[in-house]
Scaffold this motif. Structure first.
Motif, PDB file in Angstrom:
ATOM      1  N   THR A   1       7.752   9.424  75.813  1.00 31.70           N
ATOM      2  CA  THR A   1       6.693  10.324  75.794  1.00 31.70           C
ATOM      3  C   THR A   1       5.779   9.974  74.658  1.00 31.70           C
ATOM      4  O   THR A   1       4.550   9.967  74.738  1.00 31.70           O
ATOM      5  CB  THR A   1       7.178  11.883  75.646  1.00 31.70           C
TER       6      THR A   1
ATOM      7  N   ALA B   1       3.860   6.841  75.789  1.00 27.64           N
ATOM      8  CA  ALA B   1       2.779   7.039  76.832  1.00 27.64           C
ATOM      9  C   ALA B   1       1.738   7.801  76.133  1.00 27.64           C
ATOM     10  O   ALA B   1       0.612   7.372  76.181  1.00 27.64           O
ATOM     11  CB  ALA B   1       3.297   8.121  77.760  1.00 27.64           C
TER      12      ALA B   1
ATOM     13  N   LEU C   1       3.159  11.826  79.921  1.00 25.92           N
ATOM     14  CA  LEU C   1       4.307  11.770  80.619  1.00 25.92           C
ATOM     15  C   LEU C   1       5.184  13.127  80.806  1.00 25.92           C
ATOM     16  O   LEU C   1       5.389  13.663  79.926  1.00 25.92           O
ATOM     17  CB  LEU C   1       5.297  10.694  79.928  1.00 25.92           C
TER      18      LEU C   1
ATOM     19  N   GLY D   1       3.502   9.926  84.830  1.00 27.37           N
ATOM     20  CA  GLY D   1       3.252   8.982  83.789  1.00 27.37           C
ATOM     21  C   GLY D   1       2.654   7.644  84.173  1.00 27.37           C
ATOM     22  O   GLY D   1       2.695   7.018  83.075  1.00 27.37           O
TER      23      GLY D   1
END
Length: 226
Positions: free
Chosen positions: A125, A128, A135, A180
């Motif tokens: 996360t 991303a 995500l 994502g």
């Protein structure tokens, strides 16, 4: 080449932790230290400290608790959006903070994490968010947003949400974004150009009355589109 290898070859992702509980900060710190492509640049106990450290340390990503003394997370997210819009904010939340989490996403947070999240989800996360993406796990979003809390907040930005309809292609793009996928990857998957993907996402934002991928995914999850 994997994202972790690519990030390791470039400069590390600078992360700031903001949470008023020492145990939470300590746990996150230990996890972040295991990633070679992530650098912890500071820890704040409240939103006010987060704003000060952001100005000093220039983090790429901030992990932001919502309920804190002095300055809460929502106020901090709003001010960060005005003062440091380049910084990606990830909300740290629990299941009983549904309404606050949705408001945080509408204020511009890039995504959210449950405080008991696993290492892989945490790191992915953050990566991303640093890439400018979100995500999410749709099933967690659906569980996290209670119907009453979500609908009361969504009505503030979507006057006629029940009548909003996405085209089949817009829905496909949004569903891919929720996993994502980057625009380039969505384009390859759907056999369209990255520019077309961006255009579809912009249309989705306009229809839902939001200005971020995170907020659009949140509304889509509540509606059961994902």
């Amino acid at each position: 080449m994997s994202d972790s290898i690519r990030q390791a070859q470039d400069k590390p992702i600078r992360v700031l932790i903001t949470d008023d509980h020492f145990v939470v900060r300590q746990g996150l710190r230990l996890i972040l230290k295991t990633a070679v492509d992530i650098e912890l640049v500071g820890e704040a106990e409240n939103g006010e400290e987060a704003l000060q450290l952001t100005a000093e340390q220039q983090p790429d990503v901030i992990l932001m608790d919502l309920r804190m003394p002095v300055m809460d997370g929502l106020t901090a997210i709003e001010q960060l959006g005005q003062l440091h819009p380049q910084v990606a904010v990830i909300i740290l939340t629990t299941y009983n903070e549904d309404d606050m989490m949705l408001r945080g996403l509408q204020l511009g947070a890039r995504g959210y994490l449950l405080k008991d999240t696993d290492r892989e989800t945490l790191l992915n996360t953050i990566r991303a968010a640093a890439r400018g993406e979100s995500l999410f796990k749709p099933e967690i979003l659906q569980r996290a947003f209670s119907i009453q809390a979500a609908s009361s907040s969504i009505k503030k930005t979507v006057p006629t949400s029940d009548s909003v309809q996405l085209t089949p292609r817009e829905l496909e793009v949004l569903q891919a974004a929720a996993t994502g996928e980057r625009n380039k990857e969505i384009a390859q998957q759907l056999n369209i150009s990255a520019r077309t993907v961006k255009a579809h996402l912009t249309s989705v934002y306009n229809k839902l009355g939001v200005d971020s991928r995170a907020a659009a995914i949140a509304i889509a999850a509540k509606k059961g589109w994902l």
